[in-house]
Scaffold this active site. Structure first.
Site, PDB file in Angstrom:
ATOM      1  N   ARG A   1       0.372  -1.861   4.983  1.00  0.00           N
ATOM      2  CA  ARG A   1       1.763  -1.594   4.619  1.00  0.00           C
ATOM      3  C   ARG A   1       2.555  -2.892   4.561  1.00  0.00           C
ATOM      4  NH1 ARG A   1       2.897   4.420   6.100  1.00  0.00           N
ATOM      5  NH2 ARG A   1       0.911   5.150   5.253  1.00  0.00           N
TER       6      ARG A   1
ATOM      7  N   GLU B   1       5.493  -3.519   4.754  1.00  0.00           N
ATOM      8  CA  GLU B   1       6.863  -3.275   5.225  1.00  0.00           C
ATOM      9  C   GLU B   1       7.397  -4.544   5.880  1.00  0.00           C
ATOM     10  OE1 GLU B   1       5.966  -0.106   7.897  1.00  0.00           O
ATOM     11  OE2 GLU B   1       5.786   1.384   6.304  1.00  0.00           O
TER      12      GLU B   1
ATOM     13  N   ARG C   1       7.200  -1.243  17.079  1.00  0.00           N
ATOM     14  CA  ARG C   1       6.451  -0.054  16.684  1.00  0.00           C
ATOM     15  C   ARG C   1       5.866  -0.119  15.278  1.00  0.00           C
ATOM     16  NH1 ARG C   1      10.669   4.733  16.116  1.00  0.00           N
ATOM     17  NH2 ARG C   1      11.308   4.199  18.202  1.00  0.00           N
ATOM     18  N   HIS C   2       6.069  -1.240  14.581  1.00  0.00           N
ATOM     19  CA  HIS C   2       5.525  -1.365  13.225  1.00  0.00           C
ATOM     20  C   HIS C   2       4.550  -2.520  13.131  1.00  0.00           C
ATOM     21  CE1 HIS C   2       9.218   0.890  12.164  1.00  0.00           C
ATOM     22  NE2 HIS C   2       8.413   1.419  11.258  1.00  0.00           N
TER      23      HIS C   2
ATOM     24  N   GLU D   1       7.839   8.440  16.345  1.00  0.00           N
ATOM     25  CA  GLU D   1       7.009   9.248  15.453  1.00  0.00           C
ATOM     26  C   GLU D   1       5.567   8.760  15.545  1.00  0.00           C
ATOM     27  OE1 GLU D   1       7.930   9.010  11.128  1.00  0.00           O
ATOM     28  OE2 GLU D   1       5.731   8.927  11.009  1.00  0.00           O
TER      29      GLU D   1
ATOM     30  N   SER E   1       2.835  12.147  10.787  1.00  0.00           N
ATOM     31  CA  SER E   1       3.603  12.960   9.854  1.00  0.00           C
ATOM     32  C   SER E   1       2.637  13.608   8.872  1.00  0.00           C
ATOM     33  CB  SER E   1       4.673  12.137   9.152  1.00  0.00           C
ATOM     34  OG  SER E   1       4.083  11.246   8.273  1.00  0.00           O
TER      35      SER E   1
ATOM     36  N   ARG F   1       0.131   3.945  17.288  1.00  0.00           N
ATOM     37  CA  ARG F   1       1.364   4.571  17.809  1.00  0.00           C
ATOM     38  C   ARG F   1       1.081   5.473  19.014  1.00  0.00           C
ATOM     39  NH1 ARG F   1       5.674   5.284  13.812  1.00  0.00           N
ATOM     40  NH2 ARG F   1       6.090   3.147  13.125  1.00  0.00           N
TER      41      ARG F   1
HETATM   42  P1  AMO Z   1       3.215   8.023   7.215  1.00  0.00           P
HETATM   43  O1  AMO Z   1       3.589   6.942   6.277  1.00  0.00           O
HETATM   44  O2  AMO Z   1       4.324   8.688   7.962  1.00  0.00           O
HETATM   45  O3  AMO Z   1       2.474   9.204   6.432  1.00  0.00           O
HETATM   46  O4  AMO Z   1       2.130   7.471   8.238  1.00  0.00           O
HETATM   47  C1  AMO Z   1       1.483   8.335   9.144  1.00  0.00           C
HETATM   48  C2  AMO Z   1       1.526   7.755  10.539  1.00  0.00           C
HETATM   49  O5  AMO Z   1       0.984   6.429  10.543  1.00  0.00           O
HETATM   50  C3  AMO Z   1       1.660   5.624  11.457  1.00  0.00           C
HETATM   51  N1  AMO Z   1       2.287   4.492  10.766  1.00  0.00           N
HETATM   52  C4  AMO Z   1       2.528   3.289  11.299  1.00  0.00           C
HETATM   53  N2  AMO Z   1       2.270   2.799  12.529  1.00  0.00           N
HETATM   54  C5  AMO Z   1       2.609   1.528  12.787  1.00  0.00           C
HETATM   55  N3  AMO Z   1       3.174   0.701  11.884  1.00  0.00           N
HETATM   56  C6  AMO Z   1       3.461   1.137  10.637  1.00  0.00           C
HETATM   57  N4  AMO Z   1       4.003   0.298   9.743  1.00  0.00           N
HETATM   58  C7  AMO Z   1       3.140   2.496  10.295  1.00  0.00           C
HETATM   59  N5  AMO Z   1       3.235   3.238   9.183  1.00  0.00           N
HETATM   60  C8  AMO Z   1       2.731   4.446   9.484  1.00  0.00           C
HETATM   61  C9  AMO Z   1       2.714   6.507  12.127  1.00  0.00           C
HETATM   62  C10 AMO Z   1       2.937   7.575  11.086  1.00  0.00           C
HETATM   63  O6  AMO Z   1       3.419   8.770  11.650  1.00  0.00           O
HETATM   64  N6  AMO Z   1       0.164  10.056   3.780  1.00  0.00           N
HETATM   65  C11 AMO Z   1       1.046  10.349   4.896  1.00  0.00           C
HETATM   66  C12 AMO Z   1       0.371  11.224   5.925  1.00  0.00           C
HETATM   67  C13 AMO Z   1       0.089  12.613   5.433  1.00  0.00           C
HETATM   68  O7  AMO Z   1       1.041  13.293   5.023  1.00  0.00           O
HETATM   69  O8  AMO Z   1      -1.075  13.029   5.481  1.00  0.00           O
HETATM   70  C14 AMO Z   1       1.449   9.028   5.562  1.00  0.00           C
HETATM   71  O9  AMO Z   1       0.860   7.999   5.387  1.00  0.00           O
HETATM   72  O10 AMO Z   1       2.142   7.051  13.294  1.00  0.00           O
END
Ligand code: AMO
Length: 433
Positions: free
Chosen positions: A213, A215, A221-222, A357, A360, A408
């Site tokens: 990602r 981001e 937490r990211h 979170e 999701s 997470r």
């Molecule tokens: P989402 O983008 O919410 O959903 O990601 C799912 C879970 O992945 C973790 N997560 C992260 N943890 C740490 N750093 C990050 N940058 C990060 N991004 C995501 C979180 C999050 O809840 N395709 C959908 C899932 C689905 O609907 O099946 C998805 O990727 O715990």
């Protein structure tokens, strides 16, 4: 050959010859008495050498030893109430397998005191601390427990591509890579591929996967490289069928963590196992509750980090739970593949744990016409999704799934920052080691 790990040596072995391998954790020289503490994967054992009794060559070798050198010790087990765990080894042979330089980049004998950057820069050394390696033993346990649960429930493990041509979660968070003469990206999620496996007739699939990602976040937490369980299930009635699998999976993972008594003791942590079913609240209830606690969120906006934290406290204080689902999110805040509940709401949910979170998911759209509408609504180009859209024209069952962040859940289980529960974290500033 190693005969024992340190922890397996106990006073009952008194008089037995053993061979242990490990690192010199500590060295103390009291003149006539020389002590070594040897550390291996399982713990510590004391080596005691005495002038006049221990062979002179061995005493000389001990003098030359530096801390963290890798050594082999062969010797006789002696039950001694004064020694740690009531047992020590009198050495009969020492082999200095690999002498460590000094000074050391990080002190392994100290409890966590160096700052996180120094620790991560010297991660191999940081991981030698028992309380740090304990984190990764717990991680190993929860991943295994998750796998076991999913396999028992009839899921098939898949491996989807990590080099992809188009975004699945919207286009902004992708890392572009050079792929011969084509545009390509690192996969941010197996989303489209796990859904395609539903059209392939696999019914239930999961992947222990990496999300990449791009981001820009710089938070506790990211990360930019994330580990997750990605799950997809066909022939569901609605999102509740998916949530049931998620709450059972999470509980199994937490139970596995709670069974790591030795590791939790080192980390001074208790883990509360939640009861199934988890509490469920709707997005609307959630913003109402937050409003009461002075946190205003406009309908349709994401619940921000502060809101999530406050919600975690409300759920703990009012509902006596650390873990909870938030469901029925506004439709337009969720990705294009999310099944609408009606014109306004979706069949998406998040799983919150102590105010963060951790997962999701949603029921997905399985009808081609509606999916095309939603892709266009999100200003995405259907041509980029043709390989995926095709699956919805030739027999796609109703389905849904979720992504559960392993980093997470680990950070929330142990109340640590995300960087501490990942071996070699990748964030905006960190690309090595
Ligand atoms: P989402 O983008 O919410 O959903 O990601 C799912 C879970 O992945 C973790 N997560 C992260 N943890 C740490 N750093 C990050 N940058 C990060 N991004 C995501 C979180 C999050 O809840 N395709 C959908 C899932 C689905 O609907 O099946 C998805 O990727 O715990």
């Amino acid at each position: 050959m190693r005969t024992h790990y340190s922890e397996d040596i106990n006073p009952e072995l008194d008089g037995k010859t053993v061979e242990v391998y490990g690192w010199v954790h500590e060295k103390r020289d009291l003149g006539r008495l020389k002590f070594l503490i040897i550390r291996d994967r399982e713990g510590f054992i004391q080596i005691t050498a005495k002038k006049g009794i221990t062979d002179e060559n061995i005493l000389k070798k001990i003098d030359k030893l530096t801390r963290e050198s890798v050594i082999m010790i062969k010797g006789i087990v002696i039950g001694n109430p004064k020694a740690p765990r009531g047992v020590e080894i009198n050495p009969e042979a020492i082999d200095i397998i690999n002498r460590a330089d000094s000074p050391l980049p990080l002190d392994v004998t100290k409890k966590v005191c160096a700052d996180i950057d120094t620790r991560l820069n010297n991660r191999f050394m940081d991981l030698r601390k028992p309380e740090i390696s304990a984190i990764f033993r717990i991680r190993n346990k929860i991943i295994n427990a998750g796998r076991r649960y999913l396999l028992k429930e009839g899921f098939i493990e898949i491996n989807s591509p990590k080099i992809i041509a188009s975004a699945s979660e919207g286009g902004t968070d992708l890392f572009p890579i050079s792929y011969f003469d084509k545009e390509a990206f690192l996969a941010q999620s197996p989303q489209l591929y796990k859904q395609m496996m539903m059209a392939a007739g696999f019914d239930r699939v999961y992947e222990t996967t990496t999300y990449f990602r791009a981001e820009e976040h710089d938070t506790r937490r990211h990360l930019n490289e994330v580990s997750a369980f990605d799950v997809e299930i066909a022939f569901i009635r609605d999102e509740e069928d998916v949530m049931k699998i998620l709450e059972n999976l999470t509980t199994k993972m937490m139970e596995a963590a709670a069974s790591c008594e030795k590791e939790l003791k080192l980390l001074n942590k208790d883990i509360k196992i939640p009861e199934v079913p988890f509490e469920r609240i709707t997005y609307d209830e959630c913003i109402e509750l937050l409003k009461k606690y002075g946190k205003k969120i406009e309908w349709g906006e994401d619940i921000d980090t502060e809101g999530e934290k406050i919600l975690g406290n409300i759920m703990r204080d009012r509902f006596d739970t650390e873990i909870y689902f938030i469901k029925r999110y506004p439709l337009n805040t969720k990705p294009f593949y999310t099944m609408p509940y009606d014109d306004k709401y979706s069949r998406a949910f998040d799983l919150g744990y102590k105010g963060v979170e951790i997962s999701s998911g949603s029921q997905r759209i399985h009808k081609h016409k509606l999916l095309l509408e939603r892709i266009k609504f999100h200003n995405l180009n259907p041509e980029n999704f043709e390989f995926y859209l095709k699956c919805f024209r030739y027999g796609m069952p109703p389905h849904g799934g979720f992504g559960l962040g392993i980093d997470r859940i680990m950070m929330q289980l142990l109340d640590l920052s995300i960087r501490e529960v990942v071996l070699f974290p990748r964030d905006r500033h960190r690309l090595t080691p």
